[in-house]
Design a protein around this motif. Sequence first.
Motif, PDB file in Angstrom:
ATOM      1  N   SER A   3       0.863  -1.175   0.000  1.00 18.94           N
ATOM      2  CA  SER A   3       0.000   0.000   0.000  1.00 18.94           C
ATOM      3  C   SER A   3       0.902   1.228   0.000  1.00 18.94           C
ATOM      4  N   ASP A   4       0.360   2.367  -0.378  1.00 21.17           N
ATOM      5  CA  ASP A   4       1.106   3.616  -0.190  1.00 21.17           C
ATOM      6  C   ASP A   4       0.350   4.566   0.738  1.00 21.17           C
ATOM      7  N   ASP A   5      -0.621   4.011   1.470  1.00 22.18           N
ATOM      8  CA  ASP A   5      -1.434   4.816   2.384  1.00 22.18           C
ATOM      9  C   ASP A   5      -1.958   3.901   3.497  1.00 22.18           C
ATOM     10  N   MET A   6      -1.211   3.791   4.573  1.00 18.02           N
ATOM     11  CA  MET A   6      -1.579   2.848   5.633  1.00 18.02           C
ATOM     12  C   MET A   6      -2.926   3.169   6.276  1.00 18.02           C
ATOM     13  N   PRO A   7      -3.267   4.438   6.562  1.00 13.23           N
ATOM     14  CA  PRO A   7      -4.598   4.676   7.139  1.00 13.23           C
ATOM     15  C   PRO A   7      -5.735   4.169   6.249  1.00 13.23           C
ATOM     16  N   THR A   8      -5.602   4.333   4.935  1.00 14.17           N
ATOM     17  CA  THR A   8      -6.619   3.827   4.016  1.00 14.17           C
ATOM     18  C   THR A   8      -6.652   2.304   4.043  1.00 14.17           C
ATOM     19  N   ALA A   9      -5.483   1.680   4.062  1.00  8.90           N
ATOM     20  CA  ALA A   9      -5.412   0.216   4.140  1.00  8.90           C
ATOM     21  C   ALA A   9      -6.040  -0.282   5.436  1.00  8.90           C
ATOM     22  N   MET A  10      -5.744   0.377   6.532  1.00  5.21           N
ATOM     23  CA  MET A  10      -6.304  -0.018   7.831  1.00  5.21           C
ATOM     24  C   MET A  10      -7.824   0.065   7.802  1.00  5.21           C
ATOM     25  N   ASP A  11      -8.351   1.159   7.248  1.00  7.16           N
ATOM     26  CA  ASP A  11      -9.797   1.322   7.163  1.00  7.16           C
ATOM     27  C   ASP A  11     -10.422   0.226   6.309  1.00  7.16           C
ATOM     28  N   PHE A  12      -9.865  -0.015   5.118  1.00  2.76           N
ATOM     29  CA  PHE A  12     -10.429  -0.997   4.195  1.00  2.76           C
ATOM     30  C   PHE A  12     -10.422  -2.387   4.811  1.00  2.76           C
ATOM     31  N   TYR A  13      -9.281  -2.812   5.316  1.00  2.00           N
ATOM     32  CA  TYR A  13      -9.173  -4.191   5.779  1.00  2.00           C
ATOM     33  C   TYR A  13      -9.889  -4.441   7.104  1.00  2.00           C
ATOM     34  N   THR A  14     -10.157  -3.408   7.878  1.00  2.00           N
ATOM     35  CA  THR A  14     -10.957  -3.613   9.091  1.00  2.00           C
ATOM     36  C   THR A  14     -12.444  -3.414   8.810  1.00  2.00           C
ATOM     37  N   ARG A  15     -12.813  -2.340   8.120  1.00  3.62           N
ATOM     38  CA  ARG A  15     -14.225  -2.018   7.897  1.00  3.62           C
ATOM     39  C   ARG A  15     -14.855  -2.896   6.825  1.00  3.62           C
ATOM     40  N   VAL A  16     -14.196  -3.036   5.685  1.00  3.40           N
ATOM     41  CA  VAL A  16     -14.780  -3.777   4.559  1.00  3.40           C
ATOM     42  C   VAL A  16     -14.575  -5.283   4.726  1.00  3.40           C
ATOM     43  N   MET A  17     -13.352  -5.692   5.035  1.00  8.50           N
ATOM     44  CA  MET A  17     -13.051  -7.120   5.127  1.00  8.50           C
ATOM     45  C   MET A  17     -13.343  -7.702   6.509  1.00  8.50           C
ATOM     46  N   GLY A  18     -13.478  -6.847   7.509  1.00  6.99           N
ATOM     47  CA  GLY A  18     -13.777  -7.340   8.847  1.00  6.99           C
ATOM     48  C   GLY A  18     -12.588  -7.932   9.570  1.00  6.99           C
ATOM     49  N   PHE A  19     -11.375  -7.645   9.092  1.00  8.93           N
ATOM     50  CA  PHE A  19     -10.173  -8.140   9.755  1.00  8.93           C
ATOM     51  C   PHE A  19      -9.877  -7.279  10.978  1.00  8.93           C
ATOM     52  N   ARG A  20      -9.255  -7.867  11.976  1.00 10.10           N
ATOM     53  CA  ARG A  20      -8.872  -7.130  13.174  1.00 10.10           C
ATOM     54  C   ARG A  20      -7.388  -6.802  13.095  1.00 10.10           C
ATOM     55  N   LEU A  21      -7.041  -5.530  13.326  1.00 15.15           N
ATOM     56  CA  LEU A  21      -5.642  -5.123  13.377  1.00 15.15           C
ATOM     57  C   LEU A  21      -5.010  -5.747  14.616  1.00 15.15           C
ATOM     58  N   LEU A  22      -3.878  -6.448  14.420  1.00 13.69           N
ATOM     59  CA  LEU A  22      -3.250  -7.179  15.520  1.00 13.69           C
ATOM     60  C   LEU A  22      -1.892  -6.640  15.939  1.00 13.69           C
ATOM     61  N   HIS A  23      -1.096  -6.201  14.969  1.00 16.10           N
ATOM     62  CA  HIS A  23       0.299  -5.910  15.269  1.00 16.10           C
ATOM     63  C   HIS A  23       0.777  -4.805  14.340  1.00 16.10           C
ATOM     64  N   VAL A  24       1.398  -3.792  14.905  1.00 16.02           N
ATOM     65  CA  VAL A  24       1.918  -2.670  14.116  1.00 16.02           C
ATOM     66  C   VAL A  24       3.411  -2.525  14.409  1.00 16.02           C
ATOM     67  N   ARG A  25       4.188  -2.360  13.356  1.00 16.08           N
ATOM     68  CA  ARG A  25       5.631  -2.247  13.556  1.00 16.08           C
ATOM     69  C   ARG A  25       6.301  -1.576  12.378  1.00 16.08           C
ATOM     70  N   ARG A  26       7.541  -1.194  12.570  1.00 13.79           N
ATOM     71  CA  ARG A  26       8.394  -0.683  11.500  1.00 13.79           C
ATOM     72  C   ARG A  26       9.460  -1.729  11.204  1.00 13.79           C
TER      73      ARG A  26
END
Length: 178
Positions: free
Chosen positions: A13-36
């Motif tokens: 992705s080139d936009d993590m906030p958009t990816a986070m929104d899509f994969y949690t809201r649309v796909m119903g996935f739960r964000l588990l781990h964030v790192r660099r």
Amino acid sequence: MNTRGIDHLAVVSDDMPTAMDFYTRVMGFRLLHVRRVPFEAERWQPPYDNLRHYFFDMGNDSLFAVFEYPKGLPRQVRDHVGGMQHVAFHVPPDEFDAMVAHVKSCGVHVIGPVPLGGRFWSAYFLDPFGTRLELATDRSGVKQSVVESVRQTEEEARAELETLFSDPAEVERWLARM
């Protein structure tokens, strides 16, 4: 080799906030781990230092990961050799129509559901970065695993393999491995 299945799939992705929104809201996935992730050339990592690499629970003890690349890079073409053509998520038959309706209700254009022959029914859509996603289910009415649902007869497999190999011995070699 015996794997248990997918540990994680990683898309870009080139936009993590958009990816986070899509994969949690649309796909119903739960964000588990964030790192660099620091760049280390010897590990075939992406050629950018300190990338965000976020993990989502996609169900069934499997993870979906998103790497955030810098903006302005060219988009991958999924229909070119080496590109990822699509990601198909198995959805239980009794949840399939509701999942398709949910994705549509999020304002996402969905193609399908369409019958693909045999047990296969699919619906296709794109994530915000052009990754083709598929919801797949088995509408045959037969209670079977995903792997069992794609098993073929020897005759079906032979007919296809004969279009790939002209040497009958090679066809037999692959049939013996199936």
